[in-house]
Structure formats: structure tokens, C-alpha cells
Motif scaffolding. Structure first.
Motif, PDB file in Angstrom:
ATOM      1  N   ARG A  46      32.005   8.599   7.296  1.00 59.58           N
ATOM      2  CA  ARG A  46      32.580   9.839   6.761  1.00 59.58           C
ATOM      3  C   ARG A  46      31.756  11.082   7.124  1.00 59.58           C
ATOM      4  NH1 ARG A  46      31.284   9.320   1.998  1.00 59.58           N
ATOM      5  NH2 ARG A  46      30.452   7.201   1.902  1.00 59.58           N
ATOM      6  N   ALA A  47      30.726  10.919   7.963  1.00 57.90           N
ATOM      7  CA  ALA A  47      29.807  12.018   8.255  1.00 57.90           C
ATOM      8  C   ALA A  47      30.372  13.038   9.236  1.00 57.90           C
ATOM      9  CB  ALA A  47      28.492  11.478   8.790  1.00 57.90           C
ATOM     10  N   GLY A  48      31.295  12.629  10.088  1.00 59.39           N
ATOM     11  CA  GLY A  48      31.809  13.528  11.109  1.00 59.39           C
ATOM     12  C   GLY A  48      30.999  13.502  12.390  1.00 59.39           C
ATOM     13  N   THR A  49      29.819  12.893  12.348  1.00 61.04           N
ATOM     14  CA  THR A  49      28.972  12.706  13.537  1.00 61.04           C
ATOM     15  C   THR A  49      28.449  11.276  13.528  1.00 61.04           C
ATOM     16  OG1 THR A  49      26.987  13.462  12.357  1.00 61.04           O
ATOM     17  CG2 THR A  49      28.251  15.128  13.572  1.00 61.04           C
ATOM     18  N   ALA A  50      27.965  10.811  14.679  1.00 67.01           N
ATOM     19  CA  ALA A  50      27.402   9.471  14.756  1.00 67.01           C
ATOM     20  C   ALA A  50      26.151   9.369  13.885  1.00 67.01           C
ATOM     21  CB  ALA A  50      27.070   9.128  16.202  1.00 67.01           C
ATOM     22  N   VAL A  51      26.005   8.238  13.195  1.00 66.94           N
ATOM     23  CA  VAL A  51      24.846   8.035  12.333  1.00 66.94           C
ATOM     24  C   VAL A  51      24.162   6.718  12.715  1.00 66.94           C
ATOM     25  CG1 VAL A  51      25.819   9.344  10.415  1.00 66.94           C
ATOM     26  CG2 VAL A  51      26.227   6.902  10.555  1.00 66.94           C
ATOM     27  N   LEU A  75      26.653   4.257  14.749  1.00 69.40           N
ATOM     28  CA  LEU A  75      28.020   4.093  14.285  1.00 69.40           C
ATOM     29  C   LEU A  75      28.757   5.427  14.425  1.00 69.40           C
ATOM     30  CD1 LEU A  75      27.353   1.881  11.133  1.00 69.40           C
ATOM     31  CD2 LEU A  75      27.859   1.166  13.482  1.00 69.40           C
ATOM     32  N   VAL A  76      29.750   5.445  15.278  1.00 68.12           N
ATOM     33  CA  VAL A  76      30.472   6.684  15.571  1.00 68.12           C
ATOM     34  C   VAL A  76      31.389   7.040  14.410  1.00 68.12           C
ATOM     35  CG1 VAL A  76      30.376   6.221  18.035  1.00 68.12           C
ATOM     36  CG2 VAL A  76      32.348   5.450  16.716  1.00 68.12           C
ATOM     37  N   PRO A  77      31.787   8.306  14.329  1.00 67.92           N
ATOM     38  CA  PRO A  77      32.683   8.721  13.242  1.00 67.92           C
ATOM     39  C   PRO A  77      34.024   7.997  13.316  1.00 67.92           C
ATOM     40  CG  PRO A  77      31.725  10.622  14.354  1.00 67.92           C
ATOM     41  CD  PRO A  77      31.395   9.430  15.183  1.00 67.92           C
ATOM     42  N   THR A  78      34.647   7.788  12.165  1.00 64.55           N
ATOM     43  CA  THR A  78      35.978   7.194  12.107  1.00 64.55           C
ATOM     44  C   THR A  78      36.938   8.242  11.538  1.00 64.55           C
ATOM     45  OG1 THR A  78      35.457   6.255   9.927  1.00 64.55           O
ATOM     46  CG2 THR A  78      35.101   4.862  11.833  1.00 64.55           C
ATOM     47  N   PRO A  79      37.983   8.584  12.260  1.00 58.50           N
ATOM     48  CA  PRO A  79      38.892   9.650  11.837  1.00 58.50           C
ATOM     49  C   PRO A  79      39.449   9.420  10.431  1.00 58.50           C
ATOM     50  CG  PRO A  79      39.369   8.971  14.092  1.00 58.50           C
ATOM     51  CD  PRO A  79      38.385   7.990  13.544  1.00 58.50           C
ATOM     52  N   GLY A  80      39.343  10.451   9.611  1.00 62.91           N
ATOM     53  CA  GLY A  80      39.901  10.371   8.271  1.00 62.91           C
ATOM     54  C   GLY A  80      39.234   9.355   7.377  1.00 62.91           C
ATOM     55  N   GLY A  81      38.030   8.918   7.751  1.00 61.11           N
ATOM     56  CA  GLY A  81      37.350   7.912   6.948  1.00 61.11           C
ATOM     57  C   GLY A  81      37.961   6.528   7.037  1.00 61.11           C
ATOM     58  N   GLN A  82      38.817   6.304   8.055  1.00 65.62           N
ATOM     59  CA  GLN A  82      39.430   4.991   8.229  1.00 65.62           C
ATOM     60  C   GLN A  82      38.395   3.994   8.757  1.00 65.62           C
ATOM     61  OE1 GLN A  82      42.712   4.257   7.368  1.00 65.62           O
ATOM     62  NE2 GLN A  82      42.550   6.300   6.469  1.00 65.62           N
ATOM     63  N   PHE A  83      38.666   2.710   8.558  1.00 62.40           N
ATOM     64  CA  PHE A  83      37.740   1.678   9.015  1.00 62.40           C
ATOM     65  C   PHE A  83      37.900   1.422  10.515  1.00 62.40           C
ATOM     66  CE2 PHE A  83      37.909   0.701   4.470  1.00 62.40           C
ATOM     67  CZ  PHE A  83      36.550   0.578   4.187  1.00 62.40           C
ATOM     68  N   ARG A 127      24.355   8.073   3.589  1.00 58.87           N
ATOM     69  CA  ARG A 127      25.256   7.894   2.449  1.00 58.87           C
ATOM     70  C   ARG A 127      26.719   8.079   2.838  1.00 58.87           C
ATOM     71  NH1 ARG A 127      24.242  13.267  -1.325  1.00 58.87           N
ATOM     72  NH2 ARG A 127      24.851  14.839   0.210  1.00 58.87           N
ATOM     73  N   ALA A 128      26.968   8.382   4.104  1.00 62.91           N
ATOM     74  CA  ALA A 128      28.344   8.578   4.562  1.00 62.91           C
ATOM     75  C   ALA A 128      28.962   7.297   5.119  1.00 62.91           C
ATOM     76  CB  ALA A 128      28.391   9.666   5.631  1.00 62.91           C
ATOM     77  N   LEU A 129      28.283   6.155   4.986  1.00 60.00           N
ATOM     78  CA  LEU A 129      28.774   4.910   5.557  1.00 60.00           C
ATOM     79  C   LEU A 129      29.375   3.991   4.501  1.00 60.00           C
ATOM     80  CD1 LEU A 129      25.930   4.023   8.097  1.00 60.00           C
ATOM     81  CD2 LEU A 129      28.215   4.900   8.613  1.00 60.00           C
ATOM     82  N   ASP A 130      30.525   3.398   4.837  1.00 61.82           N
ATOM     83  CA  ASP A 130      31.151   2.362   4.023  1.00 61.82           C
ATOM     84  C   ASP A 130      31.222   1.097   4.865  1.00 61.82           C
ATOM     85  OD1 ASP A 130      31.619   4.437   2.215  1.00 61.82           O
ATOM     86  OD2 ASP A 130      33.638   4.817   3.024  1.00 61.82           O
TER      87      ASP A 130
END
Length: 206
Positions: free
Chosen positions: A56-61, A76-84, A107-110
């Protein structure tokens, strides 16, 4: 396919209809996220590791995997809209029970789940070094209804000659024992193929 590990401090179990079993783990505080999984490996060697996650960060983390005494850094690259989405990598495991630790400093990772399967790779014969045989290309578009079924858009023919061979480069993540499967068709006319004419071949490694 392993379910979520128990959340630690700074993590929580959340619910979503798009997650497996409708549950996933969310990291709530930076620098505290870690999940530990118990993985049983039937044999020692390389395994494919797939991490189902949302960023959910909008950038790679960054993240990290610890398995078999080795530490591997991930991005881990961003996922559009917080999708898996799924990140695939490899780990080397010992025979028996292994502890696999997934560190999530952001904290932006699920995390929905991890999946560990024996390492697999497919090498198309037509991409190799062909000697005394022929590379056959076929129009595999949907308009060509008469095309034979095979992977890719080409195959190697006439490998039954005494001097014919195909040399294929194979890259594996670790030394070990691997199962080899060969996709093939017997040569000749339809009548010869139906007769199941015996054929032989030699496989050499290095």
C-alpha cells in the motif's frame, strides 16, 4: 499453501473476501513485522517460494526471507489499489522441518499466504543448440485450427538420427537431485505413430 502465521506485536489479522480463507496479516508499525512459518521439505534442495502480498506504499519496499541459514533481500513492488499480487523467488531447504522467516519492515505491507513447491523450470527444445536435427516453426494462432498441440511456437524434429542432438542450458538455484520430464512425440507418419515404434535416446548432464 500455508496459512497465515500468528501475528506478532505491531501486526494484526484482517478480513477480506479477496484473501485466501478471507484472512490476511497486516503490518501496522514500521520495523516490527515478521512472520515465521514451519515448512516440511520431503527432500533437501531448491524450492519455489511464492509470497502473496499487497503493498500500500505506492513505491517498492524492501523485505527479507530467512531460510536454511541464508538471508535473501526482496523488493516488493506496489500493488494497484492495494490488491494482492505474487512475488516469486527461490529458497534452499533441508530435508525435514524448516523455519522460514519473512521480515516485513514496512507498515504498508499485507501478507495473504506463502506457497512453497519443488523448484520447476521449463526449457524449450527449440531454444537449444541443435545438431543433425531440424527446428520446425508452426503458426500457433487461433486461426490455424490444424496446428498440432505443443508448447511454444516451434519444436525439434528428426532427433532419431544417430548423430542428432539438442544441447540445452539449464540453470538451477542449488545443487541437488531434480526430476526430469521430457515432452515428446514419436516421429513418422500417423500410421507409424499409432504403431508405437520403439525409440531410444541418451541424456547427458554436463
Amino acid at each position: 499453501d500455508f496459512p497465515e502465521a500468528a501475528p506478532r506485536a505491531g501486526m494484526s489479522t484482517e478480513h477480506s473476501p479477496v484473501a485466501s480463507s478471507n484472512r490476511y496479516v497486516q503490518t501496522r508499525r514500521a520495523g516490527t513485522g515478521a512472520l515465521t512459518f514451519s515448512v516440511d521439505a520431503p527432500v533437501a534442495g531448491a524450492y519455489d517460494l511464492r509470497i502473496r502480498y499487497a503493498n500500500r506504499a505506492g513505491t517498492a519496499v524492501p523485505a527479507a526471507v530467512l531460510a536454511g541459514g541464508a538471508r535473501q533481500q526482496l523488493e516488493l513492488v506496489p500493488t494497484p489499489g492495494g490488491q494482492f499480487a505474487t512475488h516469486q523467488t527461490h529458497v534452499v531447504l533441508a530435508e525435514g522441518t524448516n523455519q522460514l522467516r519473512l521480515e516485513l519492515p514496512s507498515r504498508a505491507l499485507d501478507v495473504d499466504y506463502i506457497e512453497v513447491t519443488p523448484f520447476r523450470t521449463r526449457i524449450e527444445a527449440e531454444s537449444g543448440e541443435i545438431t543433425g536435427a531440424n527446428r520446425v516453426e508452426v503458426d500457433m494462432s487461433t486461426a490455424n485450427f490444424s496446428a498440432p498441440y505443443f508448447s511454444g511456437a516451434a519444436y525439434v524434429r528428426n532427433l532419431a538420427q544417430p548423430t542428432s542432438a539438442v544441447r540445452l542450458p539449464v540453470t538451477v538455484p542449488a545443487a541437488g537431485t531434480y526430476e526430469l520430464t521430457i515432452g515428446y512425440s514419436t516421429a513418422g507418419s500417423e500410421q507409424e505413430r499409432r504403431a508405437q515404434i520403439p525409440a531410444g535416446g541418451v541424456v547427458r548432464v554436463n
